[in-house]
Design a protein around this motif. Structure first.
Motif, PDB file in Angstrom:
ATOM      1  N   ASN A 151     -60.430  39.371 -23.700  1.00  0.00           N
ATOM      2  CA  ASN A 151     -59.196  40.145 -23.611  1.00  0.00           C
ATOM      3  C   ASN A 151     -58.157  39.459 -24.476  1.00  0.00           C
ATOM      4  OD1 ASN A 151     -60.072  42.042 -21.543  1.00  0.00           O
ATOM      5  ND2 ASN A 151     -60.052  40.275 -20.186  1.00  0.00           N
ATOM      6  N   ILE A 152     -57.547  40.200 -25.382  1.00  0.00           N
ATOM      7  CA  ILE A 152     -56.558  39.624 -26.282  1.00  0.00           C
ATOM      8  C   ILE A 152     -55.207  40.287 -26.035  1.00  0.00           C
ATOM      9  CG2 ILE A 152     -55.908  39.224 -28.685  1.00  0.00           C
ATOM     10  CD1 ILE A 152     -58.887  39.267 -29.375  1.00  0.00           C
ATOM     11  N   GLY A 153     -54.255  39.480 -25.604  1.00  0.00           N
ATOM     12  CA  GLY A 153     -52.905  39.980 -25.363  1.00  0.00           C
ATOM     13  C   GLY A 153     -52.135  40.087 -26.667  1.00  0.00           C
ATOM     14  N   LEU A 154     -51.468  41.202 -26.849  1.00  0.00           N
ATOM     15  CA  LEU A 154     -50.689  41.447 -28.062  1.00  0.00           C
ATOM     16  C   LEU A 154     -49.217  41.599 -27.702  1.00  0.00           C
ATOM     17  CD1 LEU A 154     -53.037  44.086 -29.695  1.00  0.00           C
ATOM     18  CD2 LEU A 154     -52.839  41.692 -30.338  1.00  0.00           C
TER      19      LEU A 154
ATOM     20  N   SER B 188     -59.781  35.226 -21.945  1.00  0.00           N
ATOM     21  CA  SER B 188     -58.517  35.866 -22.303  1.00  0.00           C
ATOM     22  C   SER B 188     -57.802  34.977 -23.303  1.00  0.00           C
ATOM     23  CB  SER B 188     -57.638  36.073 -21.074  1.00  0.00           C
ATOM     24  OG  SER B 188     -58.219  37.032 -20.219  1.00  0.00           O
ATOM     25  N   LEU B 189     -57.209  35.611 -24.314  1.00  0.00           N
ATOM     26  CA  LEU B 189     -56.557  34.873 -25.384  1.00  0.00           C
ATOM     27  C   LEU B 189     -55.150  35.405 -25.604  1.00  0.00           C
ATOM     28  CD1 LEU B 189     -57.016  32.794 -27.762  1.00  0.00           C
ATOM     29  CD2 LEU B 189     -57.487  34.798 -29.162  1.00  0.00           C
ATOM     30  N   ASP B 190     -54.207  34.472 -25.733  1.00  0.00           N
ATOM     31  CA  ASP B 190     -52.824  34.811 -26.059  1.00  0.00           C
ATOM     32  C   ASP B 190     -52.432  33.967 -27.267  1.00  0.00           C
ATOM     33  OD1 ASP B 190     -50.164  35.466 -26.212  1.00  0.00           O
ATOM     34  OD2 ASP B 190     -49.601  34.557 -24.304  1.00  0.00           O
ATOM     35  N   ILE B 191     -52.281  34.620 -28.416  1.00  0.00           N
ATOM     36  CA  ILE B 191     -51.887  33.923 -29.637  1.00  0.00           C
ATOM     37  C   ILE B 191     -50.375  33.998 -29.740  1.00  0.00           C
ATOM     38  CG2 ILE B 191     -52.085  33.846 -32.155  1.00  0.00           C
ATOM     39  CD1 ILE B 191     -54.804  35.240 -31.855  1.00  0.00           C
ATOM     40  N   GLY B 192     -49.733  32.905 -29.417  1.00  0.00           N
ATOM     41  CA  GLY B 192     -48.273  32.863 -29.445  1.00  0.00           C
ATOM     42  C   GLY B 192     -47.758  32.220 -30.714  1.00  0.00           C
TER      43      GLY B 192
END
Length: 196
Positions: A71-74, A6-10
């Motif tokens: 899973n990529i959080g947007l 899972s990835l969260d690009i902040g």
């Protein structure tokens, strides 16, 4: 079974978590983070900088392991959202899962040309009575569902997908989905959702 990342690009930090999918749930294998550069209000402005960060995280955390899904959080300004109200007549006297699926399909049908990331049910109205919890099993004649619809530019998604050329399946979701699923569903007094 398999590995899920899972990835969260902040705007300030990019976080990647790795979990192992087992029959009884997902077990955390590791979490890594790096300072983000090139992101403003949740929107990638410098793709080279972000690619460097994502590649570094993959190199540290994945280490030649085969990951099945990322899973990529947007969130942020890249997501567009709107309200969609759908009304359907019930086929039986009680609300079944098929009724909820029909309502969601009708909502999707109202956005045929757009790239929908997610459709989140916010309110259910059964014969005029409003409820935020699942209406499954309730009796009635008519169901109205108020959905929050999340959309995004398909070119942006394509560029984001290209950061993971070696992954078979990439799933995008709005971060708000996590909040929506954990808070109203679980009747727990001590629940916390940590946004890394």
């Amino acid at each position: 079974m398999g590995l899920i990342a899972s990835l969260d690009i902040g705007t300030e930090t990019t976080v990647m978590a790795l979990g192992r999918q087992e029959a009884d749930g997902v077990y955390l294998e590791g979490v890594k983070f790096q300072v983000t550069q090139g992101v403003e209000r949740g929107v990638i402005r410098d793709w080279e900088q972000v690619e460097h960060v994502v590649n570094a995280l993959q190199g540290e955390l994945l280490k030649e392991r085969e990951v099945e899904v990322v899973n990529i959080g947007l969130s942020g300004a890249i997501l567009q959202s709107e309200i969609c109200r759908v009304r359907i007549q019930l086929q039986r006297k009680t609300i079944e899962q098929g009724d909820l699926w029909r309502a969601e399909e009708r909502c999707r049908g109202m956005h045929p040309e757009e790239e929908l990331i997610d459709i989140v049910p916010m309110v259910y109205i059964v014969d005029g009575e409003e409820n935020r919890r699942s209406p499954l099993g309730k009796m009635g004649r008519e169901l109205e569902v108020v959905f929050q619809v999340y959309k995004i530019d398909p070119r942006y998604l394509s560029r984001l997908s290209n950061l993971f050329s070696n992954i078979r399946q990439i799933c995008f979701y709005p971060i708000v989905r996590a909040y929506q699923e954990i808070l109203p569903v679980h009747e727990m007094k001590n629940v916390a959702l940590v946004d890394l």
